[in-house]
Design an enzyme around this catalytic site. Structure first.
Site, PDB file in Angstrom:
ATOM      1  N   HIS A   1      -4.510   2.741   3.165  1.00  0.00           N
ATOM      2  CA  HIS A   1      -3.084   2.947   3.441  1.00  0.00           C
ATOM      3  C   HIS A   1      -2.898   4.115   4.406  1.00  0.00           C
ATOM      4  CE1 HIS A   1      -1.433  -0.052   0.873  1.00  0.00           C
ATOM      5  NE2 HIS A   1      -1.789   0.516  -0.266  1.00  0.00           N
TER       6      HIS A   1
ATOM      7  N   HIS B   1       1.025  -4.577   1.139  1.00  0.00           N
ATOM      8  CA  HIS B   1      -0.060  -5.218   0.393  1.00  0.00           C
ATOM      9  C   HIS B   1       0.001  -6.724   0.655  1.00  0.00           C
ATOM     10  CE1 HIS B   1       0.675  -1.513  -1.942  1.00  0.00           C
ATOM     11  NE2 HIS B   1      -0.594  -1.569  -2.291  1.00  0.00           N
TER      12      HIS B   1
ATOM     13  N   HIS C   1      -8.942   1.790  -1.310  1.00  0.00           N
ATOM     14  CA  HIS C   1      -7.662   1.112  -1.086  1.00  0.00           C
ATOM     15  C   HIS C   1      -6.596   2.090  -0.604  1.00  0.00           C
ATOM     16  CE1 HIS C   1      -4.150  -1.496  -2.356  1.00  0.00           C
ATOM     17  NE2 HIS C   1      -3.620  -0.296  -2.562  1.00  0.00           N
ATOM     18  N   GLU C   2      -6.499   3.227  -1.285  1.00  0.00           N
ATOM     19  CA  GLU C   2      -5.485   4.215  -0.915  1.00  0.00           C
ATOM     20  C   GLU C   2      -5.789   4.843   0.447  1.00  0.00           C
ATOM     21  OE1 GLU C   2      -2.790   4.356  -2.413  1.00  0.00           O
ATOM     22  OE2 GLU C   2      -3.311   3.316  -4.262  1.00  0.00           O
TER      23      GLU C   2
END
Length: 267
Positions: free
Chosen positions: A147, A211, A143-144
């Site tokens: 980003h 998000h 997930h990070e």
């Protein structure tokens, strides 16, 4: 990962990578076992998730410039990398495991771009307490990394967003309304009049603008908290495609079961 001033070696008060004062607990101590688990198991597993699903134009070398940004500048970059760059890489990721205040598990950001604005260099920091090798923790790292690859407020810069007032009567609801996102969201919700995919705008835990809202993407890897299953969905892959740098392998998309139709369209 080798700079002991940037992680917890004992129970003490220190400065986090974001400049905040943090108290190191026993769980925050970066042991050699945790360091090995993060570097040799969790990061490779998270990277593999993207490798299998996002194709990019290969690069012969990525040049890494000294970071002048406060967040990126807190990472130690080897002189050899600054001098010679990184060959045969599509993206350069610098990893830390420093203490984090509050409930944040990990964070990441983009630190370098190509001439076409493609993200090429990023950083990620994982709180040692959550270095456990579990699927949930690996997906949190993925997930990070997403980003850092561009799933951020870059959507606005790339003119992929709109503000609508037709979602539950809520004023100024932000959505990603780029073509592939609209198509994949329509497929997900079996609805031909989807306006776009709603973004979180609450600001909780840094969620705003980067998000999906939990209301219609609870199971998606890129929704805000909570994230119970963190599926690598076709909608998220479509958002990356619409950035213009990635070609998704949609056959590898993971199924997202939950979602509320009224959040994305008036069907």
């Amino acid at each position: 990962m080798h700079n002991s001033t940037q992680y917890c070696t004992s129970t003490r008060t220190t400065s986090g990578l974001l400049g905040e004062t943090v108290s190191c607990t026993e769980d925050d101590i970066l042991t050699s076992a945790k360091q090995d688990l993060l570097v040799n198991t969790m990061i490779p597993a998270a990277v593999k998730m993207h490798q299998e699903r996002l194709m990019v134009q290969p690069l012969s070398k990525i040049t890494v410039e000294p970071f002048d940004d406060k967040i990126c500048g807190s990472f130690s970059i080897p002189q050899q990398v600054l001098t010679n760059g990184v060959s045969d890489a599509d993206f350069v990721l610098f990893v830390a495991a420093g203490p984090v205040s509050g409930n944040t598990v990990a964070w990441a950001t983009t630190c370098g771009y190509g001439t076409d604005d493609r993200p090429l260099v990023g950083v990620i920091n994982v709180k040692p307490e959550y270095i456990d090798g579990s699927d949930q923790s690996i997906r949190t790292v993925a997930h990070e990394i997403m980003h850092a690859l561009g799933f951020t407020n870059t959507f606005t810069y790339k003119k992929m967003t709109a503000t609508v007032t037709r979602l539950r009567g809520a004023p100024n609801a932000p959505v990603v309304d780029s073509s592939n996102v609209v198509q994949r969201a329509g497929n997900q919700f079996n609805c031909s009049s989807v306006y776009g995919m709603e973004l979180d705008n609450t600001g909780c835990f840094g969620n705003a603008g980067s998000h999906w809202t939990v209301r219609n993407a609870m199971q998606d890897m890129m929704c805000g908290w909570p994230r119970p299953s963190m599926q690598y969905s076709a909608i998220t892959m479509a958002a990356m495609e619409d950035l213009g740098f990635y070609k998704p392998v949609y056959e590898k998309a993971e199924y997202m079961e939950l979602g509320l139709l009224e959040s994305v369209a008036g069907c």
